[in-house]
Design a protein around this motif. Structure first.
Motif, PDB file in Angstrom:
ATOM      1  N   ASN A  89       4.921  16.249   0.109  1.00  0.00           N
ATOM      2  CA  ASN A  89       3.561  15.961  -0.356  1.00  0.00           C
ATOM      3  C   ASN A  89       2.463  16.564   0.512  1.00  0.00           C
ATOM      4  O   ASN A  89       1.419  16.963   0.006  1.00  0.00           O
ATOM      5  CB  ASN A  89       3.341  14.445  -0.434  1.00  0.00           C
ATOM      6  N   TYR A 109       3.078   7.770  -1.020  1.00  0.00           N
ATOM      7  CA  TYR A 109       3.350   8.966  -1.817  1.00  0.00           C
ATOM      8  C   TYR A 109       3.841   8.653  -3.225  1.00  0.00           C
ATOM      9  O   TYR A 109       4.204   9.568  -3.958  1.00  0.00           O
ATOM     10  CB  TYR A 109       4.336   9.869  -1.066  1.00  0.00           C
ATOM     11  N   THR A 110       3.857   7.363  -3.601  1.00  0.00           N
ATOM     12  CA  THR A 110       4.143   7.052  -5.006  1.00  0.00           C
ATOM     13  C   THR A 110       2.858   7.306  -5.796  1.00  0.00           C
ATOM     14  O   THR A 110       1.769   7.419  -5.202  1.00  0.00           O
ATOM     15  CB  THR A 110       4.555   5.574  -5.162  1.00  0.00           C
ATOM     16  N   GLU A 111       2.976   7.366  -7.123  1.00  0.00           N
ATOM     17  CA  GLU A 111       1.782   7.631  -7.935  1.00  0.00           C
ATOM     18  C   GLU A 111       0.704   6.587  -7.674  1.00  0.00           C
ATOM     19  O   GLU A 111      -0.465   6.900  -7.458  1.00  0.00           O
ATOM     20  CB  GLU A 111       2.145   7.681  -9.430  1.00  0.00           C
ATOM     21  N   GLU A 112       1.114   5.289  -7.686  1.00  0.00           N
ATOM     22  CA  GLU A 112       0.090   4.248  -7.475  1.00  0.00           C
ATOM     23  C   GLU A 112      -0.438   4.289  -6.040  1.00  0.00           C
ATOM     24  O   GLU A 112      -1.638   4.108  -5.802  1.00  0.00           O
ATOM     25  CB  GLU A 112       0.619   2.846  -7.829  1.00  0.00           C
ATOM     26  N   LYS A 157      -0.798   6.924  -4.094  1.00  0.00           N
ATOM     27  CA  LYS A 157      -1.740   8.053  -3.968  1.00  0.00           C
ATOM     28  C   LYS A 157      -3.116   7.662  -4.507  1.00  0.00           C
ATOM     29  O   LYS A 157      -4.148   7.957  -3.922  1.00  0.00           O
ATOM     30  CB  LYS A 157      -1.226   9.260  -4.752  1.00  0.00           C
ATOM     31  N   LYS A 158      -3.081   6.995  -5.672  1.00  0.00           N
ATOM     32  CA  LYS A 158      -4.343   6.605  -6.318  1.00  0.00           C
ATOM     33  C   LYS A 158      -5.087   5.585  -5.450  1.00  0.00           C
ATOM     34  O   LYS A 158      -6.304   5.679  -5.237  1.00  0.00           O
ATOM     35  CB  LYS A 158      -3.986   6.032  -7.711  1.00  0.00           C
ATOM     36  N   GLN A 159      -4.344   4.615  -4.908  1.00  0.00           N
ATOM     37  CA  GLN A 159      -4.987   3.578  -4.092  1.00  0.00           C
ATOM     38  C   GLN A 159      -5.600   4.170  -2.815  1.00  0.00           C
ATOM     39  O   GLN A 159      -6.696   3.793  -2.408  1.00  0.00           O
ATOM     40  CB  GLN A 159      -3.969   2.474  -3.752  1.00  0.00           C
ATOM     41  N   GLN A 182      -6.571   7.257  -2.407  1.00  0.00           N
ATOM     42  CA  GLN A 182      -7.730   8.066  -2.822  1.00  0.00           C
ATOM     43  C   GLN A 182      -8.964   7.175  -3.026  1.00  0.00           C
ATOM     44  O   GLN A 182     -10.070   7.516  -2.628  1.00  0.00           O
ATOM     45  CB  GLN A 182      -7.377   8.743  -4.133  1.00  0.00           C
TER      46      GLN A 182
END
Ligand code: MLT
Length: 409
Positions: free
Chosen positions: A88, A305-308, A310-312, A314
């Motif tokens: 990542n 590095y999971t989708e959720e 990464k979003k959190q 960010q």
């Protein structure tokens, strides 16, 4: 009596943030009329991302079973985290690293302090000025910095970062061996673009120097021409060690997890002229002196590095950058020149009315009950400057900037 490491006796005063904390405590003891608002040390305030706490809980439950229990972690870190970082943070940017070049640790502070152990006592060390004090103090404690003359360490090469060079150090005029760089910069918030950083990589190659690159704040970069990693620069894998952290991205200042990249191509030589890989030296150092970051913490870090995750993360970075914008607006409305706060969580500004840094610190604390960090604590060129962090809560940031405005308008 036992003879001690006399370098400790040469240290001027306290570690910067210990001195700030001491003065705040003394002020607190006087019973100030308002709540003290802290925008001093760059410590985060948002709670951990849910993805991380879920992973922490799950890993803790695992540790409570005989099949899931784990003792000592692998010296260099668990494969699942090293691989997540490799993919990542590097492969996704076209940077190819081997897993054995990534070392999981408990913080960029300790790694940037410890790395100097790999180098000879007479290595010539250069530091930007102002600078994160850990680089200077760790070299001073090991006896490499010479003596303190009241302003500077005699053996260090200081590279002034002032308004005249946009707070970016000029290349050293003399040959140096070790180069500390931190971008986005702590404390000035300045950033270097690819071309500028390439100049440093070229200098290091031409002068057989090593760059110690602290990229702890890279999640705050927004500009496309600003490198997130020094390995985006051609040739950097031969001359640079990079330090990164989960502290300022996912809020791990209290949880402690970071990584350091020591590429295998970075070489040094022993007194007898034998070539040696810094990767193998760092591996030897860590396996001797460090017993690894806790399994549950490494699991929490991997969840970033999971989708959720990464979003959190960010969202957290976005929240702090909004705070930075609030601080920048306050500076602009007060007509105070400043740098940083766009690709960095720090805003660096000139103390109003020509005040020196500690006088302004005392004034802000005693009259507005706001804590910042005096620029002089980061080096002689920081005198007359001041740093505010965007890592406070929104409420604290808004109220502190309002108080600052009332004090200085
Ligand atoms: C700072 O305020 O400069 C940082 O929080 C220090 C650190 O990360 O150790």
């Amino acid at each position: 009596m036992i003879k001690v490491n006399s370098n400790y006796a040469k240290m001027p005063g306290n570690y910067l943030f210990a001195e700030v904390a001491k003065r705040v405590k003394q002020h607190e003891a006087k019973g100030p009329s308002q709540k003290i608002l802290r925008l001093g040390i760059g410590d985060v305030t948002l709670p951990l991302a849910a993805a991380c706490t879920n992973a922490l809980h799950a890993a803790t439950d695992e540790m409570a079973t005989s099949s899931g229990f784990r003792g000592y972690a692998p010296d260099q870190g668990y494969d699942f985290l090293i691989e997540a970082i490799r993919q990542n943070e590097y492969a996704a940017r076209g940077i190819d690293l081997d897993a054995s070049e990534i070392f999981i640790s408990d913080g960029a502070k300790s790694d940037t302090a410890n790395i100097q152990e790999l180098f000879s006592q007479d290595a010539i060390v250069s530091v930007p000025d102002p600078v994160y004090p850990v680089y200077v103090d760790s070299n001073a404690l090991s006896g490499r910095a010479g003596s303190y003359d009241g302003e500077r360490w005699t053996n260090l090469v200081y590279l002034p970062c002032t308004v005249d060079n946009d707070f970016l150090p000029d290349l050293p005029e003399q040959k140096v061996d070790l180069i500390y760089l931190c971008f986005p910069n702590n404390p000035t918030g300045a950033v270097m673009n690819r071309e500028q950083l390439k100049g440093w990589v070229d200098y290091a190659k031409e002068n057989n120097a090593i760059i110690l690159y602290d990229a702890a704040y890279r999640a705050y970069i927004t500009g496309d021409d600003i490198p997130r990693s020094i390995y985006e620069i051609e040739g950097a894998k031969d001359v640079a060690i990079e330090f990164c952290s989960f502290s300022k991205t996912a809020g791990f200042t209290g949880v402690r997890c970071s990584w350091t990249v020591v590429p295998k191509a970075v070489l040094g030589e022993t007194e007898t002229g034998q070539e040696i890989s810094l990767n193998s030296m760092w591996s030897r150092r860590q396996s001797t002196k460090f017993n690894g970051t806790a399994y549950i913490v490494q699991r929490a870090a991997a969840a970033i590095y999971t989708e959720e995750g990464k979003k959190q993360v960010q969202d957290m970075v976005g929240y702090y950058m909004h705070n930075a914008a609030i601080i920048r607006q306050a500076m602009a409305s007060l007509n105070i020149p400043f740098s940083g706060g766009t690709d960095s969580p720090y805003v660096w500004f000139r103390c109003p009315g020509g005040m020196d840094s500690w006088s302004f610190f005392d004034k802000l604390l005693s009259e507005a009950n706001v804590v910042g960090t005096p620029g002089a604590g980061f080096g002689p060129s920081g005198e007359g400057y001041f740093r505010l962090t965007a890592f406070g809560s929104r409420e604290v940031t808004e109220e502190a900037t309002q108080r600052l405005f009332e004090l200085l308008k």
